[in-house]
Design a protein around this motif. Structure first.
Motif, short mmCIF file in Angstrom:
data_model
loop_
_atom_site.label_atom_id
_atom_site.label_comp_id
_atom_site.label_asym_id
_atom_site.label_seq_id
_atom_site.Cartn_x
_atom_site.Cartn_y
_atom_site.Cartn_z
N MET A 45 0.83 -1.21 -0.13
CA MET A 45 -0.03 0.18 -0.10
C MET A 45 0.89 1.42 -0.08
N PRO A 46 0.84 2.00 -1.05
CA PRO A 46 1.58 3.25 -0.97
C PRO A 46 0.88 4.43 -0.05
N VAL A 47 2.13 5.08 0.48
CA VAL A 47 1.60 6.41 1.35
C VAL A 47 1.08 7.37 0.77
N PHE A 48 -0.04 7.75 0.93
CA PHE A 48 -0.66 9.21 0.19
C PHE A 48 -0.43 10.41 1.03
N SER A 49 -0.32 11.44 0.12
CA SER A 49 0.13 12.56 0.44
C SER A 49 -1.07 13.37 1.68
N GLU A 50 -0.42 14.27 2.60
CA GLU A 50 -1.62 14.83 3.31
C GLU A 50 -2.56 15.54 2.51
N ALA A 51 -1.82 16.30 1.40
CA ALA A 51 -2.80 17.02 0.37
C ALA A 51 -3.77 16.20 -0.05
N LEU A 52 -3.41 15.04 -0.62
CA LEU A 52 -4.73 14.15 -1.07
C LEU A 52 -5.58 13.95 -0.03
N GLY A 53 -5.13 13.74 1.15
CA GLY A 53 -6.28 13.43 2.18
C GLY A 53 -7.22 14.56 2.51
N ARG A 54 -6.70 15.78 2.02
CA ARG A 54 -7.76 16.99 2.37
C ARG A 54 -8.89 17.03 1.38
N ILE A 55 -8.84 16.27 0.20
CA ILE A 55 -9.96 16.53 -0.82
C ILE A 55 -10.54 15.17 -0.93
N LYS A 56 -11.74 15.44 -1.71
CA LYS A 56 -12.58 14.13 -1.90
C LYS A 56 -12.63 13.99 -3.33
N ALA A 57 -13.38 12.71 -3.98
CA ALA A 57 -13.25 12.63 -5.29
C ALA A 57 -14.37 13.60 -5.60
N SER A 58 -14.37 14.13 -7.07
CA SER A 58 -15.58 15.23 -7.48
C SER A 58 -16.90 14.35 -7.22
N PRO A 59 -17.87 14.89 -6.78
CA PRO A 59 -19.11 14.16 -6.61
C PRO A 59 -19.84 14.37 -7.98
N THR A 60 -19.66 15.29 -8.82
CA THR A 60 -20.42 15.33 -10.06
C THR A 60 -19.79 14.39 -11.11
N VAL A 61 -18.53 14.10 -10.94
CA VAL A 61 -17.87 13.19 -11.74
C VAL A 61 -18.27 11.58 -11.38
N ALA A 62 -18.18 11.56 -9.91
CA ALA A 62 -18.34 10.14 -9.32
C ALA A 62 -20.03 9.82 -9.43
N ILE A 63 -20.76 10.58 -9.27
CA ILE A 63 -22.07 10.40 -9.50
C ILE A 63 -22.47 9.86 -10.91
N THR A 64 -21.88 10.65 -12.07
CA THR A 64 -22.09 10.32 -13.27
C THR A 64 -21.43 8.89 -13.54
N ALA A 65 -20.07 8.42 -13.03
CA ALA A 65 -19.42 7.23 -13.30
C ALA A 65 -20.56 6.19 -12.70
N GLU A 66 -21.09 6.45 -11.63
CA GLU A 66 -22.21 5.27 -10.91
C GLU A 66 -23.12 5.05 -11.85
N ALA A 67 -23.79 6.14 -12.47
CA ALA A 67 -24.93 6.07 -13.17
C ALA A 67 -24.36 5.35 -14.47
N GLN A 68 -23.32 5.60 -15.16
CA GLN A 68 -22.85 5.04 -16.45
C GLN A 68 -22.53 3.56 -15.81
N ARG A 69 -22.11 3.15 -14.68
CA ARG A 69 -21.91 1.80 -14.29
C ARG A 69 -23.33 0.89 -14.12
N LEU A 70 -24.41 1.75 -13.50
CA LEU A 70 -25.45 1.01 -13.40
C LEU A 70 -26.06 0.78 -14.93
#
Ligand code: PMP
Ligand code: GLU
Length: 400
Positions: A1-26
């Motif tokens: 498991m790589p160690v992720f940066s503190e900066a990456l830990g401050r953000i979340k995945a883009s919800p607009t992009v994530a929900i669209t990907a979920e709709a495409q998957r379904l």
């Protein structure tokens, strides 16, 4: 498991992009899904733009361009900013990037230090706070209300400015509310900003061409040229020219900022896609008549969706002035239960239950910093929108 940066830990995945990907998957799994979650035109890129890209490939335009952009495109962008926005800019004030998103990323990463503050009126596009957080800065959210048309009031702006304020982000017409600032409203904000010389303005005009009469688009550096020396005006071909997948955005800014952003871009993506840059030259310099037909289609769809949603008990939907989103208020359904007994306690509960029960994918207001709302992108065929509104009405009628 790589160690992720503190900066990456401050953000979340883009919800607009994530929900669209979920709709495409379904949908790929065979579910009957209507996806109104992503902000992109459903139209094809106009033919003359596609032809220009093919011609560029055939001419052998397949190598890197300078990091700040193809000279021909930088000239076309500067001419666009002069012609359409009244900005006094030349190619030296222009950077071309991989989407407007990279312009934003470059600007915030090149200018922010820990402790710096970025003023972001809510509701906001999901990426503003997270990019500021990634840069180590503090997003300062200024709530707006439907009664103010989801627009920042000058008094609220004045109150939010501190010595640490580095940027104000203004997005008009706005995502997700569709609110547009008139010239008079920008004038009033400019008067506050003139008194605070340390604050820079990021004017995100990506929905410029999707402005609906009687609203008239204006941009702050055009309204108050004195602010141009600390404004980054962001735009691109994604939304107006139906070119989201080509990934071309651009900005106009004072030269030192353009040089700083170019330095960063030269270390990340080098340059935007050469073929797409030639396509963008054709978009900016070629016929513009598709803009009118896109706009007419969007006005018709906006009116359809606003009317249909307002007929649903519990939903109140303002009529936006631009972009291709509506942002209805769902306070009237919060606290109700689905037939399975699930309580709708938040707009996130609402969109999750709507997707599960009716296969309609929309984005919860909390993602945009103002609840209880949800966002529909009406950049979809009229029949899809009509069917989606039927399903939302059905869903709401089952809530007790
Ligand atoms: N600003 C806003 C408000 C947006 O909604 C988008 C859409 N993703 C962008 C900027 C960036 O668009 P793009 O990267 O496709 O140019
Ligand atoms: N801007 C669009 C949206 O809000 C595209 C996705 C994204 O980049 O956020 O849906």
């Amino acid at each position: 498991m790589p160690v992720f940066s503190e900066a990456l830990g401050r953000i979340k995945a883009s919800p607009t992009v994530a929900i669209t990907a979920e709709a495409q998957r379904l949908r790929a799994e065979g579910h009957d899904i209507l996806s109104l979650s992503v902000g992109e035109p459903d139209f094809d890129t106009p033919r003359h733009i596609r032809d220009a890209a093919k011609a560029a490939i055939d001419r052998g335009e397949t190598r890197y361009t300078p990091p700040d952009g193809l000279p021909e495109l930088k000239r076309a962008v500067a001419a666009k900013f002069r012609r359409e926005n009244g900005l006094d800019v030349g190619p030296e004030h222009v950077i071309v990037s991989t989407g407007g998103k990279q312009v934003l990323f470059n600007a915030l990463l090149a200018t922010l230090d820990p402790g710096d503050e970025v003023l972001i009126p809510a509701p906001y596009w999901v990426s503003y706070p997270d990019i500021a957080l990634f840069a180590g800065a503090r997003p300062v959210i200024i709530p707006t209300s439907a009664s103010d048309g989801f627009k920042l009031r000058p008094e609220a702006l004045a109150e939010a400015i501190t010595p640490r304020t580095r940027w104000l982000i203004l997005n008009s017409p706005g995502n997700p509310s569709g609110a547009g600032y008139s010239e008079t409203e920008l004038r009033a904000l400019a008067d506050v900003l003139l008194a605070h010389r340390h604050v820079w303005i990021l004017a995100d005009d990506i929905y410029e061409h999707l402005a609906y009469a009687p609203f008239r688009f204006a941009t702050i550096a055009g309204v108050e040229p004195e602010l141009a020396s600390r404004t980054l005006t962001l735009n691109g071909v994604s939304k107006g020219y139906a070119m989201t997948g080509w990934r071309i955005g651009y900005g106009a800014a004072p030269e030192p900022l353009v040089r700083a952003m170019t330095k960063l871009q030269g270390q990340s993506t080098t340059s935007a896609c050469t073929i797409s840059q030639w396509a963008a030259v054709a978009a900016l310099e070629g016929p513009q008549d598709h803009l009118v037909s896109f706009r007419n289609a969007f006005v018709r769809r906006r009116d359809l969706v606003v009317e249909r949603l307002n007929a649903i008990p519990g939903i109140v939907c303002p009529r936006p002035e631009g972009a291709f989103y509506v942002y209805p208020d769902i306070a009237g359904v919060i606290g109700r239960r689905t037939p399975e007994g699930v309580e709708i306690r938040s707009d996130e509960d609402f969109v999750r239950a709507l997707l599960a029960a009716k296969g309609v994918a929309v984005v919860h207001g909390a993602a945009f910093g103002l609840s209880p709302h949800f966002r529909i992108s009406y950049a979809a065929a009229d029949e899809v929108l009509g069917e989606a509104c039927d399903r939302i009405a059905d869903f709401c009628s089952t809530l007790r």
